[in-house]
Motif scaffolding. Sequence first.
Motif, PDB file in Angstrom:
ATOM      1  N   MET A 180      35.706  51.120  41.333  1.00  0.00           N
ATOM      2  CA  MET A 180      36.242  49.799  41.609  1.00  0.00           C
ATOM      3  C   MET A 180      37.695  49.749  41.139  1.00  0.00           C
ATOM      4  O   MET A 180      37.958  49.744  39.944  1.00  0.00           O
ATOM      5  CB  MET A 180      35.424  48.742  40.876  1.00  0.00           C
ATOM      6  N   PRO A 181      38.618  49.750  42.072  1.00  0.00           N
ATOM      7  CA  PRO A 181      40.034  49.752  41.687  1.00  0.00           C
ATOM      8  C   PRO A 181      40.543  48.374  41.277  1.00  0.00           C
ATOM      9  O   PRO A 181      39.955  47.358  41.627  1.00  0.00           O
ATOM     10  CB  PRO A 181      40.736  50.217  42.965  1.00  0.00           C
ATOM     11  N   TRP A 182      41.659  48.382  40.548  1.00  0.00           N
ATOM     12  CA  TRP A 182      42.353  47.139  40.216  1.00  0.00           C
ATOM     13  C   TRP A 182      42.910  46.589  41.517  1.00  0.00           C
ATOM     14  O   TRP A 182      43.395  47.331  42.368  1.00  0.00           O
ATOM     15  CB  TRP A 182      43.488  47.436  39.230  1.00  0.00           C
ATOM     16  N   THR A 183      42.834  45.282  41.703  1.00  0.00           N
ATOM     17  CA  THR A 183      43.378  44.660  42.906  1.00  0.00           C
ATOM     18  C   THR A 183      44.299  43.517  42.504  1.00  0.00           C
ATOM     19  O   THR A 183      44.222  43.009  41.385  1.00  0.00           O
ATOM     20  CB  THR A 183      42.246  44.115  43.809  1.00  0.00           C
ATOM     21  N   ALA A 184      45.163  43.123  43.427  1.00  0.00           N
ATOM     22  CA  ALA A 184      46.164  42.089  43.152  1.00  0.00           C
ATOM     23  C   ALA A 184      45.537  40.769  42.684  1.00  0.00           C
ATOM     24  O   ALA A 184      46.153  40.036  41.913  1.00  0.00           O
ATOM     25  CB  ALA A 184      47.034  41.858  44.377  1.00  0.00           C
ATOM     26  N   ASN A 185      44.321  40.467  43.138  1.00  0.00           N
ATOM     27  CA  ASN A 185      43.701  39.206  42.708  1.00  0.00           C
ATOM     28  C   ASN A 185      43.314  39.223  41.224  1.00  0.00           C
ATOM     29  O   ASN A 185      42.964  38.202  40.663  1.00  0.00           O
ATOM     30  CB  ASN A 185      42.498  38.841  43.589  1.00  0.00           C
ATOM     31  N   LEU A 186      43.418  40.409  40.578  1.00  0.00           N
ATOM     32  CA  LEU A 186      43.175  40.499  39.137  1.00  0.00           C
ATOM     33  C   LEU A 186      44.460  40.325  38.339  1.00  0.00           C
ATOM     34  O   LEU A 186      44.449  40.379  37.111  1.00  0.00           O
ATOM     35  CB  LEU A 186      42.534  41.847  38.786  1.00  0.00           C
ATOM     36  N   SER A 187      45.574  40.101  39.037  1.00  0.00           N
ATOM     37  CA  SER A 187      46.857  39.936  38.353  1.00  0.00           C
ATOM     38  C   SER A 187      46.836  38.705  37.458  1.00  0.00           C
ATOM     39  O   SER A 187      46.391  37.630  37.858  1.00  0.00           O
ATOM     40  CB  SER A 187      47.988  39.808  39.365  1.00  0.00           C
ATOM     41  N   VAL A 188      47.329  38.900  36.234  1.00  0.00           N
ATOM     42  CA  VAL A 188      47.443  37.817  35.271  1.00  0.00           C
ATOM     43  C   VAL A 188      48.803  37.131  35.430  1.00  0.00           C
ATOM     44  O   VAL A 188      48.980  35.991  35.045  1.00  0.00           O
ATOM     45  CB  VAL A 188      47.263  38.394  33.836  1.00  0.00           C
ATOM     46  N   GLY A 189      49.754  37.874  36.001  1.00  0.00           N
ATOM     47  CA  GLY A 189      51.098  37.339  36.186  1.00  0.00           C
ATOM     48  C   GLY A 189      52.037  37.679  35.041  1.00  0.00           C
ATOM     49  O   GLY A 189      53.145  37.174  34.965  1.00  0.00           O
ATOM     50  N   ILE A 190      51.586  38.544  34.151  1.00  0.00           N
ATOM     51  CA  ILE A 190      52.411  39.030  33.039  1.00  0.00           C
ATOM     52  C   ILE A 190      52.445  40.546  33.201  1.00  0.00           C
ATOM     53  O   ILE A 190      51.417  41.212  33.047  1.00  0.00           O
ATOM     54  CB  ILE A 190      51.805  38.629  31.673  1.00  0.00           C
TER      55      ILE A 190
END
Length: 132
Positions: free
Chosen positions: A1-11
Motif C-alpha cells: 500500500m503506497p503513500w498517496t496524496a490524500n495522506l498529505s498532512v500539508g507539512i
Amino acid sequence: MPWTANLSVGISMIDDQHKMWFEKAEALFEAGKNNRAKEYVGELLAFLDDYTKKHFADEEKYMLSIHYPGYEEQKKAHTAFISQLTKLKSDYNASGGNLLVILNANQMILDWLTKHISNMDKKIGEYAKKAR
C-alpha cells in the motif's frame, strides 16, 4: 500500500517522512512476499524502528513548536505504536525469522499508520494552517 496524496498532512517535513516510511514498509512487504533473506527483513525492521522513533520525535517537536492542542493524544498514540513495533521485532526474532509474521504484521502496520495519518496527523496540518 503506497503513500498517496490524500495522506498529505500539508507539512512537507512530515509528508516526506511519511513517504519514506511507506516506501520502507512496502519494501518489507515485498521482501516477505518474495521470500527474500531473513537478514534483509531484519535490517528493514531495524530501519523502520529507528526511523519511526526519529519521525515521531520530529513530529512531536513540530507540534510543540506550534502549540498543537492535540499533542498529548498524539504522544500516546506514538508511544503505543512504538510498543507494537518493538513487539513485532521481538516476535519476528523469536520465530526464527518467520516471514509469515512479517506478512501478517505488515498489513497491521500499514493499516494503523494510514488511519493515524488520516485521523490524527491531518489535524496537525489543519491546525498549522489556521495558526499562520
